[in-house]
Write a protein that holds these residues in place. Structure first.
Motif, short mmCIF file in Angstrom:
data_model
loop_
_atom_site.label_atom_id
_atom_site.label_comp_id
_atom_site.label_asym_id
_atom_site.label_seq_id
_atom_site.Cartn_x
_atom_site.Cartn_y
_atom_site.Cartn_z
N MET A 282 0.85 -1.21 0.00
CA MET A 282 0.00 0.00 0.00
C MET A 282 0.88 1.25 0.00
SD MET A 282 -2.90 1.17 2.81
CE MET A 282 -4.02 -0.17 2.49
N SER A 283 0.59 2.21 -0.90
CA SER A 283 1.38 3.43 -0.96
C SER A 283 1.14 4.29 0.27
CB SER A 283 1.01 4.24 -2.21
OG SER A 283 -0.29 4.79 -2.08
N ASP A 284 2.04 5.26 0.48
CA ASP A 284 1.89 6.16 1.63
C ASP A 284 0.58 6.92 1.57
OD1 ASP A 284 4.31 5.32 2.62
OD2 ASP A 284 5.44 7.02 1.83
N HIS A 285 0.22 7.38 0.34
CA HIS A 285 -1.03 8.13 0.20
C HIS A 285 -2.23 7.23 0.48
CE1 HIS A 285 0.34 12.02 -1.20
NE2 HIS A 285 1.20 11.42 -1.98
N ALA A 286 -2.21 6.01 -0.04
CA ALA A 286 -3.33 5.09 0.19
C ALA A 286 -3.47 4.78 1.67
CB ALA A 286 -3.11 3.81 -0.61
N SER B 112 -2.50 6.70 4.17
CA SER B 112 -2.97 7.92 4.82
C SER B 112 -4.48 8.10 4.63
CB SER B 112 -2.23 9.14 4.25
OG SER B 112 -2.78 10.34 4.75
N PHE B 113 -4.97 7.83 3.42
CA PHE B 113 -6.39 8.01 3.15
C PHE B 113 -7.23 6.91 3.80
CE2 PHE B 113 -5.32 10.65 -0.83
CZ PHE B 113 -5.30 11.80 -0.06
N ALA B 114 -6.67 5.72 3.96
CA ALA B 114 -7.37 4.66 4.70
C ALA B 114 -7.53 5.08 6.15
CB ALA B 114 -6.60 3.35 4.59
N GLU B 115 -6.48 5.65 6.72
CA GLU B 115 -6.54 6.16 8.09
C GLU B 115 -7.53 7.31 8.20
OE1 GLU B 115 -2.51 7.20 8.87
OE2 GLU B 115 -1.84 5.13 9.15
N ALA B 116 -7.54 8.17 7.18
CA ALA B 116 -8.46 9.31 7.17
C ALA B 116 -9.91 8.84 7.16
CB ALA B 116 -8.18 10.19 5.95
N SER B 117 -10.19 7.83 6.35
CA SER B 117 -11.56 7.32 6.27
C SER B 117 -12.01 6.76 7.61
CB SER B 117 -11.65 6.24 5.18
OG SER B 117 -11.33 6.78 3.91
N LEU B 118 -11.13 6.04 8.30
CA LEU B 118 -11.44 5.51 9.62
C LEU B 118 -11.69 6.64 10.63
CD1 LEU B 118 -8.87 2.57 9.91
CD2 LEU B 118 -11.37 2.37 9.78
N HIS B 119 -10.84 7.66 10.57
CA HIS B 119 -10.97 8.80 11.48
C HIS B 119 -12.31 9.52 11.26
CE1 HIS B 119 -9.83 12.41 13.75
NE2 HIS B 119 -10.28 13.12 12.73
N LEU B 120 -12.64 9.75 9.99
CA LEU B 120 -13.86 10.49 9.67
C LEU B 120 -15.11 9.71 10.09
CD1 LEU B 120 -12.80 11.88 6.19
CD2 LEU B 120 -13.20 13.25 8.25
N ARG B 121 -15.07 8.39 9.99
CA ARG B 121 -16.20 7.56 10.43
C ARG B 121 -16.46 7.75 11.92
NH1 ARG B 121 -15.82 2.70 10.94
NH2 ARG B 121 -17.82 1.81 10.26
N LYS B 122 -15.37 7.94 12.67
CA LYS B 122 -15.48 8.06 14.13
C LYS B 122 -15.97 9.44 14.57
CE LYS B 122 -11.82 4.69 15.10
NZ LYS B 122 -10.42 4.52 15.60
N VAL B 123 -15.48 10.49 13.88
CA VAL B 123 -15.76 11.85 14.36
C VAL B 123 -17.05 12.43 13.81
CG1 VAL B 123 -13.31 12.34 14.71
CG2 VAL B 123 -14.39 13.01 12.54
N ASP B 124 -17.58 11.85 12.71
CA ASP B 124 -18.78 12.41 12.10
C ASP B 124 -19.79 11.31 11.79
OD1 ASP B 124 -20.75 13.71 10.70
OD2 ASP B 124 -19.39 14.92 9.50
#
Length: 211
Positions: free
Chosen positions: A1-5, A7-19
């Protein structure tokens, strides 16, 4: 998995939790699939071509312009070899033809250092890009998001973003700029990714529901 991929996988998990409003959208659409676009000059060129015309018209004009520049991706050198009349012949307005030439000039004169932008801050990238006639804040934001995959860009003036927020939050009317900014504060430091979901949710709408 690339660094960007990653990062965006982590972002998706974070956004699910906060919103909680974004959670069902993310579950339906999946992980953000943004990737850096390596042809930076071509991306800006296409942005200028696309301004204030329909998507289909922009696609047609860009295809003609690409054909005019020959094999490979359009470059500043190739664009400068074309006359104003040749640029106009593919369907560009006189103003856009001037913008296209100015972009190429700025790149060749190294006033816009596309090859170094991955090492620059968001503000530094924006400051260089808006020197170009025809490139404003919104185009710079699109470049940061789609060209460089910067994670925390929020184009609050974008109509698609506003419509996406209206859909996701089930608002009676399209939210104004300040409302969008306030909602997006929850999404930091991944406002680029949340914005991507706002655009995607509009593509996914069906008569049976938004997702």
């Amino acid at each position: 998995m690339s660094d960007h991929a990653k990062s965006f996988a982590e972002a998706s998990l974070h956004l699910r939790k906060v919103d909680p409003r974004l959670k069902p959208v993310i579950d339906s659409i999946g992980v953000c699939s943004l990737k850096p676009y390596r042809y930076r000059f071509a991306l800006l060129l296409r942005s200028i071509v696309s301004q204030q015309i329909s998507t289909s018209a922009a696609r047609t004009i860009y295809k003609r312009l690409h054909a005019l520049t020959g094999k490979g991706q359009p470059s500043a050198e190739k664009i400068m070899q074309l006359s104003h009349e040749e640029l106009r012949s593919v369907g560009l307005s006189a103003q856009k033809a001037n913008y296209v030439h100015h972009l190429a000039e700025m790149v060749l004169e190294k006033q816009v250092r596309l090859h170094k932008m991955h090492t620059m801050t968001d503000d530094e990238v924006t400051a260089e890009l808006v020197q170009v006639k025809g490139i404003g804040q919104w185009t710079a934001q699109m470049f940061l998001m789609f060209g460089l995959c910067r994670p925390d860009v929020f184009p609050h003036d974008d109509l698609g973003i506003q419509n996406g927020i209206q859909t996701i939050y089930e608002l009676e009317s399209r939210p104004d700029k300040q409302t969008c900014i306030e909602i997006a504060e929850l999404w930091a430091p991944y406002r680029t990714v949340a914005s991507w979901y706002c655009w995607r949710v509009l593509e996914m709408e069906t008569p049976d529901g938004p997702w």
